[in-house]
Scaffold this active site. Structure first.
Site, PDB file in Angstrom:
ATOM      1  CG  ASP A 178      -2.225   0.840   0.872  1.00 36.49           C
ATOM      2  OD1 ASP A 178      -2.174   1.637  -0.087  1.00 36.49           O
ATOM      3  OD2 ASP A 178      -3.230   0.730   1.589  1.00 36.49           O
ATOM      4  CE1 TYR A 179      -0.241   7.648  -2.645  1.00 38.55           C
ATOM      5  CE2 TYR A 179       1.239   8.205  -0.851  1.00 38.55           C
ATOM      6  CZ  TYR A 179       0.606   8.538  -2.035  1.00 38.55           C
ATOM      7  OH  TYR A 179       0.822   9.766  -2.598  1.00 38.55           O
TER       8      TYR A 179
END
Ligand code: BGC
Length: 740
Positions: free
Chosen positions: A285-286
């Site tokens: 994820d980011y």
């Protein structure tokens, strides 16, 4: 290569087929060819090029520097930003001007539609209609692919049992079976029959895993999930998606049992790769690789890169620890280069399968076109099926002929941006609001409008007098309440679940007019609104319904469509009951609403509120009524390895046609680990005319009765209860024994 492929088969199936020697030449050839092509490429790749393949960032603008980076193989993937023309140019540079001609893969958060915005995923789950959800994802795939994007970061399949958590909006709710069916439907919709078809995009099962169990519903918070619960509940939709051939997985932000999900070799390597044989790739994820440091799991960026790669995350999103430290880690013999090779192979495999090395890589992309009529029709149908009727006193809905003049009140009646929901991609201006749709249907002169509040959080009572005056002049008041799109979704946690702002006060004021009040709530989560519901003649719940939400709501209010949604999540009476979900354990002191236990203080309950929910999972009213009888279990015993059928007759006992979602639940009464009081095992939507009846039959297999004891999937003999039911709290009950 492409011409040889007639059908894309999941990697796991191919490996199994190859091992068993059963793969046909036609089907086996393409993946084998792909592996050979990967071998050839890998033999020529430098460490830098490999680390580049493991790197993704936001697109931004296609500057000269970015072009040069693409030529150098610095990036594998971009997401967010960039016009279709820029994407085409970037891809051309990657394919034609980089040393090895490896294509980029363009990602995007197409969560509930691209230009046509469908209901938020929680609303889609409320349809209990996987086929329609698949069709919607197909529309989204077409619109996305046409704009030059190859990959969506969807579906999100985090089990969500806490409405405080804003991302419940993006989820399919609390139940592993319903979420699995929805997740698989979306994966199939995005990926189509063949991943390399021009209108197919890669799906991404996220967030792996446990993210929805964030303590206290606080975004990004820690999760503690015992292995049996992890496997039976949180992993279930991911497993189903892997079996359905999902191309990619996104590792989550959360700390899971002390090991962050984005470095968790237990879930990412042991379960995903060794047990499930997943052979697509995992993206973080980011910045979740860099976040291993604040988690307290990695000492610095180099350590984060090491732990992320070792943990099983193939591609790093936005942070650049793999790129910054990968080479030095290999040189220092800390990082096994084989792990890098495995990650790159997995990424290249998906790029090949998508056809990006071939014609699809150079396909023309164009700026998103407005939604087609067919897409809008699908959006309207799905929005209508997502609406859940929670209350309808004395048939207040649908609005009858006597309602000539309608007063429309409330901050959500005419808010295009809010109705399209938390992660809408398309422009809000194509959204048709309930106000617009009602004016169209009834004639503008018959629909008076006063929002009463500027938005859902407005605390001012300044607009109340006008709204109440309109209500006085009307035959019926339609109140559009709820919360704005920005109040749910990522980082949208709330500690209170009430209608925000002065909405409750507005309802109290408008009630003074003494006219029938119909409440429509548009929200990204279950809210608590008991006082408002008790004043209303009818309550219709709409998880933010998307572009065509207005016409769908108007059709249901006016009786042109019947409400057909069922709750995919339990609605609490108050936030103090959270987490509350239907498939809980019984406890040693179960509470009861009836019998002597009801007055027994020493039961698992509260002193100040009922232990029951406001509305149970699976619940939703229709404009007609349904009656269940004749429950029949085909046998008193089911052998392990066998099956039996459970059936009941469902009759439409009302005056109009309608849809019923018939639900099958089971409970195992005693086992080596305590089992939930009910578990959904199947469901079917049936459409019945007035007076019509249908026998609905489900087949229950002994494998449906299995549960995890630790890592072990076990099926234990014993007594079972079984229900065919309209929701999780009622229904006809029977039983059988599972025997060896
Ligand atoms: C979200 C993901 C999303 C990613 C890229 C993250 O903040 O958690 O769901 O796909 O951003 O936009």
């Amino acid at each position: 290569m492409k011409a040889m492929r007639n059908k894309w088969i999941s990697g796991a199936a191919l490996v199994a087929a190859a091992l068993a020697g059963t793969a046909t030449i036609m089907r086996a050839a393409t993946p084998v060819e792909i592996e050979k092509k990967i071998d050839a490429l890998m033999a020529r790749m430098t460490v830098e090029e490999k680390l580049g393949q493991m790197s993704q960032t936001t697109f931004g603008e296609l500057t000269d520097q970015r072009k040069e980076e693409i030529r150098q193989g610095r990036w594998s993937s971009f997401f967010a930003g960039g016009t279709a023309a820029e994407k085409m140019e970037a891809q051309r540079i990657a394919l034609k001007e980089s040393r090895l001609g490896i294509p980029l893969i363009f990602g995007e958060d197409v969560i509930h539609g691209k230009t046509t915005t469908f209901p938020i995923p929680l609303g889609q789950a409320a349809s209990w209609d996987p086929e329609l959800v698949r069709q919607a994802a197909r529309v989204a795939a077409r619109e996305t692919a046409a704009a030059g994007t190859n990959w969506t970061f969807s579906p999100m399949m985090d089990i969500a049992r806490d409405p405080r958590w804003g991302r419940i909006a993006e989820s399919f709710g609390e139940d592993p079976l319903l979420a699995s069916r929805m997740a698989v439907a979306m994966v199939r919709g995005y990926q189509g029959d063949s991943l390399d078809a021009p209108d197919s995009i890669a799906a991404c099962a996220k967030h792996y895993v446990g993210y929805g169990a964030a303590e206290a519903g606080r975004e990004y918070n820690t999760t503690w999930i015992p292995e049996n619960l992890l496997r039976d509940v949180y992993l279930a939709p991911f497993h189903a998606s892997v079996e359905a051939g999902v191309a990619t997985i996104m590792s989550a932000f959360n700390d899971l049992n002390g090991v962050p999900a984005s470095a968790n070799a237990f879930t990412l390597r042991q379960i995903l790769r060794d047990e499930w044989k997943f052979n697509g790739f995992v993206v973080s994820d980011y910045t979740s690789i860099a976040e291993l440091v604040p988690h307290g799991y990695a000492a610095d960026g180099a350590d984060a890169a090491l732990k992320g790669i070792r943990g099983g995350v193939d591609m790093e999103m936005v942070s650049s620890d793999y790129w910054d430290h990968g080479k030095e880690l290999i040189a220092a013999k800390k990082l096994d280069p084989k792990l890098v090779d495995e990650a790159v192979r997995d990424i290249l495999r998906i790029k090949f399968r998508l056809g990006l090395f071939g014609a699809k890589g150079l396909a023309t992309a164009s700026a998103p076109a407005p939604p087609t009529a067919a897409a809008l029709e699908t959006a309207k149908k799905l929005a209508a099926e997502s609406l859940v009727l929670l209350k309808n006193e004395n048939g207040a809905l649908p609005l009858g002929q006597s309602a000539h003049t309608i007063a429309v009140v409330g901050p959500l009646a005419d808010s295009q941006r809010d109705q399209i929901g938390t992660w809408a991609n398309g422009p809000a201006d194509s959204a048709v609001t309930p106000l617009t749709a009602l004016r169209e249907a009834l004639g503008a002169g018959n629909v008076m409008y006063a929002p009463g509040l500027k938005n859902s959080r407005d605390e001012s009572h300044d607009g109340f007098a006008v709204a109440t005056a309109l209500a006085r002049r009307s035959d019926a008041v339609l109140l559009f309440l709820g919360e704005e799109a920005s109040m749910s979704g990522e980082a949208g946690s709330r500690a209170y679940l009430d209608l925000p702002g002065a909405q409750e006060a507005l309802v109290n004021d408008v009630a003074q007019a003494g006219k029938p009040m119909i409440v429509v709530i548009l929200a990204g989560r279950p809210l608590t609104f008991h006082n408002v519901a008790s004043k209303a003649a009818a309550v219709l719940y709409s998880f933010h319904p998307g572009t065509m939400g207005g016409p769908a709501i108007a059709d249901v209010l006016l009786g042109k469509a019947a409400p057909a949604g069922r709750l995919p999540v339990t609605f609490p009476r108050t936030v103090g009951q959270v987490p509350i979900y239907y498939d809980h354990m019984n406890t040693g002191r179960p509470p009861s609403e009836t019998g002597p236990e009801a007055s027994d203080r020493f039961r698992s309950k509260y002193l100040d509120v009922s232990f029951t929910p406001e509305y149970p999972f699976g619940f939703g009213l229709a404009y007609t009524t349904f009656h269940y009888d004749d429950l029949h279990v085909s046998s008193a015993e089911m052998p392990i390895g066998g099956n039996l059928t459970v059936s009941a007759t469902v009759s439409n006992t009302g005056k109009t046609e309608g849809d019923e979602v018939v639900q099958l639940y089971i409970r195992q009464l005693a086992a080596s680990l305590t089992q939930p009081v009910r578990e959904l095992k199947d469901f079917r939507r049936v459409h019945l005319k007035p007076g019509e009846k249908q026998t609905v039959e489900f087949t229950l297999k002994s494998s449906d009765l299995a549960f995890h004891n630790g890592a072990q999937l076990v099926t234990e003999p014993g007594q079972f209860q079984v229900w065919i039911a309209p929701d999780s709290s009622s229904g006809l009950r029977g039983g059988f024994e599972l025997v060896r």
